[in-house]
Design a protein around this motif. Structure first.
Motif, PDB file in Angstrom:
ATOM      1  N   ALA A 235     -13.843  10.237 -78.677  1.00 17.58           N
ATOM      2  CA  ALA A 235     -12.541  10.187 -78.452  1.00 17.58           C
ATOM      3  C   ALA A 235     -11.532  10.203 -79.534  1.00 17.58           C
ATOM      4  O   ALA A 235     -10.437  11.074 -79.650  1.00 17.58           O
ATOM      5  CB  ALA A 235     -12.019   9.100 -77.591  1.00 17.58           C
ATOM      6  N   ASN A 236     -11.854   9.516 -80.501  1.00 16.79           N
ATOM      7  CA  ASN A 236     -11.079   9.662 -81.896  1.00 16.79           C
ATOM      8  C   ASN A 236     -10.883  11.006 -82.577  1.00 16.79           C
ATOM      9  O   ASN A 236     -10.093  11.246 -82.972  1.00 16.79           O
ATOM     10  CB  ASN A 236     -11.723   8.574 -82.849  1.00 16.79           C
TER      11      ASN A 236
ATOM     12  N   TYR B  13     -18.474   6.848 -77.487  1.00 15.61           N
ATOM     13  CA  TYR B  13     -17.432   7.407 -76.638  1.00 15.61           C
ATOM     14  C   TYR B  13     -16.223   7.094 -77.515  1.00 15.61           C
ATOM     15  O   TYR B  13     -15.375   8.005 -77.598  1.00 15.61           O
ATOM     16  CB  TYR B  13     -16.843   6.483 -75.383  1.00 15.61           C
ATOM     17  N   VAL B  14     -15.965   6.109 -78.210  1.00 13.89           N
ATOM     18  CA  VAL B  14     -15.067   5.857 -79.285  1.00 13.89           C
ATOM     19  C   VAL B  14     -14.986   7.183 -80.292  1.00 13.89           C
ATOM     20  O   VAL B  14     -13.721   7.531 -80.587  1.00 13.89           O
ATOM     21  CB  VAL B  14     -14.910   4.608 -79.934  1.00 13.89           C
TER      22      VAL B  14
ATOM     23  N   ASP C 165      -8.543  12.898 -78.836  1.00 10.86           N
ATOM     24  CA  ASP C 165      -7.061  12.846 -79.507  1.00 10.86           C
ATOM     25  C   ASP C 165      -6.461  13.828 -80.246  1.00 10.86           C
ATOM     26  O   ASP C 165      -5.379  14.351 -79.931  1.00 10.86           O
ATOM     27  CB  ASP C 165      -7.244  11.693 -80.797  1.00 10.86           C
TER      28      ASP C 165
ATOM     29  N   LYS D 115      -5.040   4.769 -77.904  1.00 10.85           N
ATOM     30  CA  LYS D 115      -6.308   4.752 -78.969  1.00 10.85           C
ATOM     31  C   LYS D 115      -6.700   3.294 -79.386  1.00 10.85           C
ATOM     32  O   LYS D 115      -7.768   3.143 -79.620  1.00 10.85           O
ATOM     33  CB  LYS D 115      -5.546   5.622 -80.070  1.00 10.85           C
TER      34      LYS D 115
ATOM     35  N   ARG E 111      -8.551   1.566 -76.687  1.00  7.50           N
ATOM     36  CA  ARG E 111      -9.958   2.178 -77.038  1.00  7.50           C
ATOM     37  C   ARG E 111     -10.601   1.463 -78.123  1.00  7.50           C
ATOM     38  O   ARG E 111     -11.779   0.848 -77.656  1.00  7.50           O
ATOM     39  CB  ARG E 111      -9.834   3.592 -77.034  1.00  7.50           C
TER      40      ARG E 111
ATOM     41  N   PHE F 267     -15.052   3.355 -70.718  1.00  4.20           N
ATOM     42  CA  PHE F 267     -15.184   4.520 -70.086  1.00  4.20           C
ATOM     43  C   PHE F 267     -14.075   4.877 -69.085  1.00  4.20           C
ATOM     44  O   PHE F 267     -13.538   5.784 -68.782  1.00  4.20           O
ATOM     45  CB  PHE F 267     -16.455   4.799 -69.607  1.00  4.20           C
TER      46      PHE F 267
END
Lengths: 562, 102
Positions: free
Chosen positions: B86-87, B82-83, B91, A301, A304, A124
């Motif tokens: 975000a993806n 979260y991923v 993005d 990316k 992450r 995070f």
């Protein structure tokens, strides 16, 4: 008797499980003229041959500094997730947590939980921004808009203290473990084997070889632990309840193992527990060799996604260690051939960290014992390699290239310095590993995690998120965290009372993070606020650009194609 | 990537939207993880009887074991949330922001 034994051991066990194996645990090893553990030796040799082959392959592909420090930024998210898990799942967490569960039951699960919960925080708050702003070390990011030289000196110092102490813990553990598993190899010989192999991996293969050694080790460790847990559960027709019931019947503390909120025989200490929790949670997010992994992937990316993969692997692994610990109660504690004295309790021949190793033998004979021994050896080798590369990078990239050479060193010279630093760190690790043979190293992980949580973590996060941080504030806060951790760990019960033998501890806790982390943040904040210098103003103004780049990845270091 | 590009990004409302939504999610999830973990530590320290109680009467598996494994799984789930976010969202916002600022 058992209660008295576990009482005296309890505090030790808790701290020791954090580091690799207290020295005393292996003091009574080696029965007379034991048979040679051929399975283990052959599998050690296969692993060494394989990793040296990879190092040769990596060496031919390591040309630039980016190749050396960051594997050319070509590691995929899944590969990095495995490598992160490999860096993090040390032999301490495998053997140590299984041993904690073996002796204390439920209480061991507290450690599994604590070791995992730092990972979401890494994702995070840190991973993507670190990848967007940095090149090779976390100091790149801490010093992004601050004065380069003093901030890098501080980051390098804290990296080196963390790396060297962590290395001592791993080396001492490696020497004791190898000597226990293959008694024909002496302690000092094991240390030299580990030290020399690690120097070869890192100097020739750089981050590429180190990453692949981590990936192989992680796959072996996950595979071996899965097989062990599978065999244990299969014995109970895959009913954990039946396994727990059998463990309760066999363990001398019986039902207390299901209810242990503290090591069996001692009282829970909430303040210590919270401080330990903060240490594990935020220490993970400040370990230099872990942070370095985020520079090896192609972009933010991938950084992450690699945390998600890593978290899954690590969480799965810790659940397995819990099953393995209970499996050891069922299969090892019930077998007098493994016990020092079956009439007196479940203490094991060969020391307190052997439950997982003996469980392998009980389940799969000498072949499985040899395999798990080789996995433990691979684990140590991989972890020390990652640590050494992080330490060498702090010396070459932060201290040499940016401070001594004022940013004017050529790439080739920087890599040469890094290789020389690797050899030097390897020799230091070997010498300290031998020197610390008879020392109690139980405090070492407390120290390293505490520094990571109290110095690296808060300064890194404040530098990325708070416009107001200035050089003076970062230095004041960082040094408070670093020195505060060193001083308070020294004054704490383990070092002051046990290692130095000075009697009652001056500072009551083994883990000072509950004091040092807030202290570092408050000092960094106060000093930054009070900083009225002209440079402080320009540093605050420079935040905007840093922030845009950290959020968007604009201008981030790209992947190198070959 | 000149300073004027940074300026264009700075003034783009998409940038404020990206930073705000990502920061809100990151800090919210961080607080949730910390709260879950602190609750677990405090339960172990002060809720011993509750944690040591068997899950079903007469069984040996305790509430504590289920909660402990639940904390591990919650860390994985929060990371995945979260991923995923975000993806998909972040993005996409970043891509539009960078293209718009060229």
């Amino acid at each position: 008797m058992m209660r008295a034994l576990s009482r005296s051991r309890s505090r030790c066990v808790a701290a020791a499980s954090l580091s690799l194996l207290p020295t005393t645990a292996f003091a009574q090893t080696a029965p007379v003229a034991p048979p040679i553990n051929w399975h283990a030796i052959v599998m050690f040799l296969v692993f060494i041959a394989l990793t040296l082959g990879i190092t040769y392959w990596a060496a031919k592909r390591t040309k630039s500094a980016t190749d050396f420090y960051a594997a050319g930024r070509g590691i995929s998210a899944l590969q990095n997730g495995l490598a992160i898990a490999g860096d993090y799942m040390s032999a301490a967490s495998f053997l140590g947590i299984a041993a904690l569960v073996y002796f204390n039951g439920f209480y061991g699960l507290n450690y599994s939980v604590g070791w995992l919960v730092g990972w979401p925080i890494v994702l995070f708050l840190i991973a993507e921004r670190l990848r967007n702003l940095g090149k090779y070390t976390f100091a790149d990011v801490a010093a992004y808009r601050l004065k380069r030289e003093p901030v890098r000196v501080m980051a390098a110092l804290s990296t080196l203290v963390v790396v060297i102490f962590y290395l001592i813990g791993q080396m001492v553990g490696a020497g004791q473990l190898l000597h226990t598993l293959v008694p024909q190899i002496q302690y000092w010989q094991s240390i030299i084997i580990v030290g020399v192999l690690m120097i070869i991996y890192v100097t020739f293969g750089g981050m590429k070889a180190t990453t692949w050694v981590q990936i192989i080790k992680a796959a072996l460790l996950l595979g071996g632990a899965t097989l062990m847990a599978f065999l244990v559960l299969a014995h109970f027709s895959f009913s954990p309840g039946a396994m727990f019931a059998e463990a309760v019947r066999i363990h001398p503390s019986h039902n207390a193992i299901m209810q242990s909120m503290a090591p069996i025989g001692s009282q829970p200490n909430p303040i210590e527990a919270i401080s330990l929790g903060l240490t594990l949670m935020f220490g993970t997010a400040g370990l230099p060799h872990i942070l370095m992994r985020f520079f090896t992937v192609t972009d933010a990316k991938a950084a992450r996604k690699s945390v998600l993969y890593g978290t899954c692997f690590i969480g799965y692994f810790y659940i397995l260690t819990f099953i393995i610990g209970f499996g050891a109660i069922v299969f090892v504690a019930s077998d007098p051939t493994y016990l020092v004295d079956a009439a007196k309790g479940i203490a094991l021949k060969g020391g307190g960290n052997m439950p997982a190793v003996y469980l392998a033998q009980a389940l799969g004979g000498d072949l499985f014992l040899g395999f798990i021994s080789a996995v433990a050896f691979a684990t140590i080798l991989a972890v020390v390699s990652g640590l050494t590369l992080a330490g060498a990078s702090a010396i070459s990239h932060d201290l040499y290239a940016n401070v001594v050479a004022h940013g004017r060193a050529s790439e080739q010279t920087e890599v040469k310095v890094s290789k020389a630093a690797t050899v030097a760190l390897g020799i230091v690790a070997i010498l300290l590993g031998i020197a610390f043979e008879r020392q109690n190293v139980a405090y070492i992980v407390a120290l390293t995690f505490s520094i990571a949580a109290s110095s690296n973590f808060p300064i890194l996060v404040m530098a990325m998120f708070w416009r107001g941080l200035t050089t003076r504030g970062a230095l004041a806060g960082g040094y408070v965290g670093l020195l505060g951790s060193v001083i308070l760990v020294t004054l704490g019960p383990t070092v002051w009372g046990k290692v130095l033998g000075m009697g009652t501890a001056v500072f009551p806790l083994d883990m000072p993070t509950i004091i040092t982390l807030p202290a570092a943040v408050i000092v960094a904040w106060l000093v930054s606020k009070a900083d009225r210098s002209a440079t402080a103003n320009s540093e605050r103004l420079a935040f905007e650009d840093e922030y845009i780049r950290s959020q968007t990845g604009l201008g981030a270091e790209g992947a190198v194609s070959h | 990537m000149s300073d004027s590009r940074l300026d264009r990004i700075r003034r783009d409302p998409l940038f404020a939207q990206l930073c705000q939504s990502r920061s809100r999610l990151a800090w919210t999830l961080s607080v949730i993880v910390l709260a879950i973990y602190l609750a677990f530590i405090l339960l172990v320290a002060f809720g011993g009887d509750f944690m040591a109680a068997p899950l079903v009467a007469g069984g040996v598996t305790t509430v504590g074991i289920v909660i402990g494994i639940g904390v591990i799984l919650s860390a994985i789930v929060l990371t995945a949330i979260y991923v995923w976010k975000a993806n998909t969202t972040f993005d996409d916002l970043t891509r539009r922001l960078l293209e718009g600022s060229k």
